[in-house]
Design a protein around this motif. Structure first.
Motif, PDB file in Angstrom:
ATOM      1  N   TRP A 245      41.492  35.781  26.282  1.00  0.00           N
ATOM      2  CA  TRP A 245      41.614  36.579  27.761  1.00  0.00           C
ATOM      3  C   TRP A 245      40.908  35.177  28.197  1.00  0.00           C
ATOM      4  O   TRP A 245      41.326  35.507  29.831  1.00  0.00           O
ATOM      5  N   THR A 253      48.279  40.380  25.925  1.00  0.00           N
ATOM      6  CA  THR A 253      46.247  40.044  26.853  1.00  0.00           C
ATOM      7  C   THR A 253      46.425  39.728  28.064  1.00  0.00           C
ATOM      8  O   THR A 253      45.641  40.901  28.962  1.00  0.00           O
ATOM      9  N   GLY A 333      37.452  39.264  23.713  1.00  0.00           N
ATOM     10  CA  GLY A 333      38.106  40.754  24.156  1.00  0.00           C
ATOM     11  C   GLY A 333      36.708  41.380  24.768  1.00  0.00           C
ATOM     12  O   GLY A 333      36.465  41.491  25.926  1.00  0.00           O
TER      13      GLY A 333
END
Ligand SMILES: [Zn+2]
Length: 911
Positions: A245, A253, A333
């Motif tokens: 991320w 992503t 995440g």
């Protein structure tokens, strides 16, 4: 646990998988099937509206009786949207590498749905106090619903989250008996991303269904529960996207991060699975916490944890909190959204990894029960968001206000400056990645001074007096410290030979990983800046397209790397100058690419103009090859780069991450195709057509020694001697340096020892010499193994220095940043055996970012990072750490490209 439901799942399974005859047989043979068909209870009070489409109606199976494919999940959400467009709206946010659609659904009350665009605009307004004053913010937080974003199954073999996503959506639309639902829809917009990793999930299901027999098998030994290489956790390029991320290498992503910034949800949950013998995990997270998390974010984790706990208690589900899963690394995440101001959490369910699972204690549970626990946690999270709507919105706005204030008041790191004089392409890419995360960047139009230093025009400037201040700090600062208490406990555990609890890497500073220049200044830069938005790759330039002799491109960044790869694929003739030279007053670095007009087609200038535009490279046409100093273009310092064929080991025992990440860097960052060859085929393969073979590090499925052994070594040695270039990285060097293999002349080091451990007896017989132990310390010495490997590093960025005079170091920055992980440290090797082209810095200069054990720091100092050993007409090149880990060490791409392309240019195969 719930035997009735296991009976049902076996029966439901047979109904959907088998023929009528088979079902008949099963009913006769199975006593379980005779049990009354007790309906599975998803929520005790719920009475579901029969008008709302069920999963069974849309795709043919009841929720939790099969593992739903990506296409079924998309179909189901489309059906819900078609049924209730006043409450459900679908969005597409990209495609996977394999072409599967990435979707999310917004679910809310009809009144909110009617003003969805206003809600979205309201969130953007709250996210920027510079355009939204406190009075306006109060109006907005009084009026807007909060947004809660539930993201499921980023790891494709973590299966229950995606089916829970569909059950959650169904419940929100159909449940008439759950009196929380109306309040949830009025006070929140629920955004469901049902499947973050479609390629991995479908890979898992395909393999799972292939192994099924008459009925689901709960035995962990059964093929149903064991995935071949590569498992479904990762995406197409075998990335763990739950680390991606902050660096955004993967389309899944990248799209997700862009979508989040369309909505700015105040709450984000990433729903996962863990081992089947565990229970359920939810927030609060374990220590350490990243120091750039705000206090109200830490506090709110308890709000969510307590509501989840209330429902888990009611239903008798076991759970744990504040253990294992920490909140330190920002690239999960469940971490990244925290740095724009969300409450960000991970939930983990014990996986059935199939339709039934037998725990170590013999008890069984079924897939549906795991789906249900994620479903209950999802609803609890929506409930907490709804009941705390105002607080969450107020906190979100406050996060932005305090971020800007903290930046504005910072007298040491107010401004981050990127002069970009070295590695222009890397600096540009880093700026592009930061911009994609919402960080505002400016560029200087002219030369300027800041904090007593002069900076050139084109310098990129980031002012921390902006809403993303905490993200800027956590991504760019060279050092983020773990909490001192936590570090003390880890050191105490190590002192007692217990494993540490550090969950992931301790260093991730992006400028360090990109190895680009960055400086900070305690004052704002106020003049001559223009805000910029940008792509990751600048448009390159070609000057003097009519040149009559050659075109030159300076080596040393990935724009040139992409140009080289693209030129070879376009079948241009490319030479490289190993040493660098002066030409018409300009210094050209070692590795400079030379495209001779005489060696190429007549449209060379036009071809290169197009390649410059696409790769970002700088190309200069020259009409004379006379060099002012240095070696001439016709000298031995200049080599032709062949149109190489690159192969790599693929499949056990190769680590799927290392293989996937390396293939990705070569194919998608540099732009050159790689042939993946099953590792066991390499044992006897005829590799004549390949110039380069890469052995990535080993995974958990055995070793190269077991798979290739001495036969494989003989094959590889023969191929290298005939002119092949063998590149091994990280744990692959265990094989290349093995005493029976000796493809590379170094060896792994043990932990250094004093003489205190010399007391163990060497007596082979059943009796040993007596000892007298005088102290606990003496006892410890006797309990310590005679030899031990160094303690394993969880991941720390360290410096390595480079010999720029060797072709492997041509154009490479003099100091590199390497992510050191694990316990492999290699011994120095004499120059007559191999060249050490890059070596770790001295102990005092070693640490670039993160936390390193002191003994490892001392032992690693000056040990090899990159080695080249000549053998016959070819080379063996070893990197003692992985240069492509997570594809985020951009600063190592030039040395990697040298190993592959320049290695092949120096080998001398007879073909
Ligand atoms: Zn996971």
């Amino acid at each position: 646990m719930r035997i009735y439901s296991i009976g049902l799942i076996r029966k439901a399974f047979t109904r959907t998988m088998g023929t009528a005859l088979l079902t008949g047989l099963f009913l006769i043979l199975s006593p379980l099937a005779n049990a009354a068909e007790t309906p599975f209870i998803w929520w005790p009070e719920a009475d579901y509206d029969p008008a709302v489409p069920t999963l069974e109606q849309v795709v043919g199976h009841e929720t939790g009786t099969k593992i739903s494919w990506h296409a079924q999940i998309v179909a189901y959400f489309r059906a819900l949207e078609a049924y209730a467009p006043d409450r459900v709206k679908l969005f597409s946010y990209g495609k996977t590498w394999e072409g599967r659609e990435l979707i999310y659904a917004a679910i809310t009350s009809p009144a909110n749905m009617a003003r969805l665009d206003d809600i979205r605009a309201g969130m953007k307004a709250l996210a920027d106090p510079r355009v939204t004053d406190a009075a306006r913010a109060r109006t907005l937080t009084g009026d807007l619903p909060a947004i809660v974003w539930l993201a499921y199954s980023v790891h494709g073999n973590e299966i229950s989250p995606s089916d829970a996503a569909m059950q959650t959506a169904y419940h929100l639309l159909a449940a008439r008996g759950d009196d929380r639902v109306a309040g949830m829809l009025d006070n929140t917009v629920v955004i469901i991303n049902p499947l973050q990793n479609p390629d991995g999930r479908d890979r898992f299901i395909h393999r799972f269904e292939t192994t099924l027999g008459l009925e689901p098998d709960s035995d962990p030994l059964s093929a149903e529960h064991n995935e071949p290489w590569p498992n479904g956790r990762t995406n197409h390029y075998l990335f763990d996207m739950n680390r991606d991320w902050i660096i955004l290498t993967q389309p899944e992503t990248r799209g997700h991060v862009a979508a989040l910034q369309d909505w700015y949800p105040q709450v984000f949950v990433d729903l996962h699975e863990m081992g089947g013998n565990s229970t359920y995990y939810f927030a609060p997270e374990a220590v350490p916490y990243n120091p750039h998390l705000a206090q109200n974010q830490r506090d709110s984790l308890f709000l969510f944890g307590r509501t989840n706990a209330k429902w888990f208690d009611r239903f008798g589900f076991d759970y744990f909190t504040r253990d294992i899963f920490d909140a330190f690394y920002p690239g999960y995440g469940a971490s990244w959204p925290a740095y724009y101001g969300a409450i960000s959490m991970t939930y983990e369910q014990a996986s059935s990894r199939g339709l039934l699972f037998r725990r170590n204690d013999g008890s069984e549970f079924d897939y549906r029960s795991t789906v249900r626990q994620h479903f209950v946690a999802s609803l609890a999270t929506i409930e907490t968001t709804a009941t705390n709507r105002q607080k969450l919105l107020d906190d979100f706005y406050d996060f932005q206000v305090t971020a800007i204030e903290e930046g504005r008041n910072d007298r040491t790191q107010r401004t981050y400056l990127f002069p970009g004089t070295r590695d222009r392409a890397g600096t540009r890419k880093l700026m592009g990645i930061l911009a994609e995360q919402g960080i505002e960047i400016s560029r200087a139009e002219a030369e300027f001074r800041a904090c007593g230093q002069s900076y050139p025009a084109g310098t990129h400037v980031i002012d921390t007096a902006q809403p993303r201040k905490r993200m800027i700090r956590t991504l760019l600062d060279r050092q983020i410290d773990m909490e001192a208490d936590f570090v003390r406990i880890q050191e105490a555990r190590r002192a007692r030979d217990l494993p540490h609890d550090i969950y992931d890497v301790t260093g991730w500073s992006l400028p360090v990983m990109f190895n680009v220049d960055m400086e900070t200044c305690g004052r704002p830069v106020t003049t001559g800046l223009v805000p910029v938005t940008m792509d990751r790759i600048a448009t390159g330039t070609l000057s003097n397209p009519e040149a009559s002799v050659a075109f030159l491109s300076p080596w040393g960044d990935m724009a040139a790397g992409r140009l080289l790869a693209a030129a070879l694929r376009a079948e241009l003739t490319v030479k490289t100058h190993d040493e660098g030279f002066n030409h018409q007053g300009r210094v050209w670095p070692a590795g400079t690419l030379i495209f001779d007009v005489a060696d190429n087609a007549a449209d060379l200038g036009a071809t290169l103009t197009a390649l410059a535009a696409e790769t970002g490279a700088e190309i200069v046409g020259v009409s004379s090859s006379w060099v002012d100093s240095g070696k001439d273009f016709g000298s031995r310092a200049v080599r032709t780069v062949p149109r190489i064929r690159v192969a790599m080991a693929w499949d056990d025992p190769t680590s799927s991450y290392a293989a996937g990440n390396t293939r990705f860097v070569l194919e998608r960052q540099i732009g050159y195709p790689v042939t993946a060859i099953r590792t066991d085929a390499l044992k006897t393969a005829d590799l004549t057509r390949y110039h380069v073979l890469i052995l990535p590090g080993e995974g958990f499925g055995g070793s190269y020694m077991d798979t290739l052994g001495e036969t494989g070594a003989a094959t590889l040695k023969d191929w290298v001697r005939r002119g092949g270039v063998l590149v091994g990285t990280h744990t692959a060097l265990r094989y290349l340096t093995h005493e029976k293999i000796k493809l590379l002349s170094t060896a792994r080091e043990n932990q250094p020892r004093g003489d205190e451990a010399a007391g163990t007896s060497g007596d082979e017989k059943s009796r040993v010499a007596a000892t007298i132990i005088n102290s606990r310390d003496d006892m410890r010495a006797l309990l310590t193994p005679a030899t031990e490997l160094p303690d394993s590093l969880p991941g720390v960025l360290v410096h390595a220095n480079v010999d720029g005079d060797h072709w492997l170091g041509a154009g490479v920055a003099p100091t590199l940043s390497v992510l050191a992980r694990g316990r492999d440290i290699y011994a120095p090797v004499a120059m007559d055996k191999a060249r050490t082209v890059a070596w770790f810095a001295g102990a005092d200069d070693l640490l670039a970012s993160g936390y390193i054990w002191q003994e490892n720091r001392e032992q690693m100092a000056y040990k090899p990072f990159a080695l080249v050993e000549s053998a016959g007409r070819g080379y063996v090149i070893g990197f003692t750490q992985d240069p492509t880990v997570r594809a985020y060490l951009d600063g190592l791409n030039v040395i990697l490209a040298n190993a592959v392309f320049r290695g092949a240019a120096h080998a001398r195969p007879v073909r």
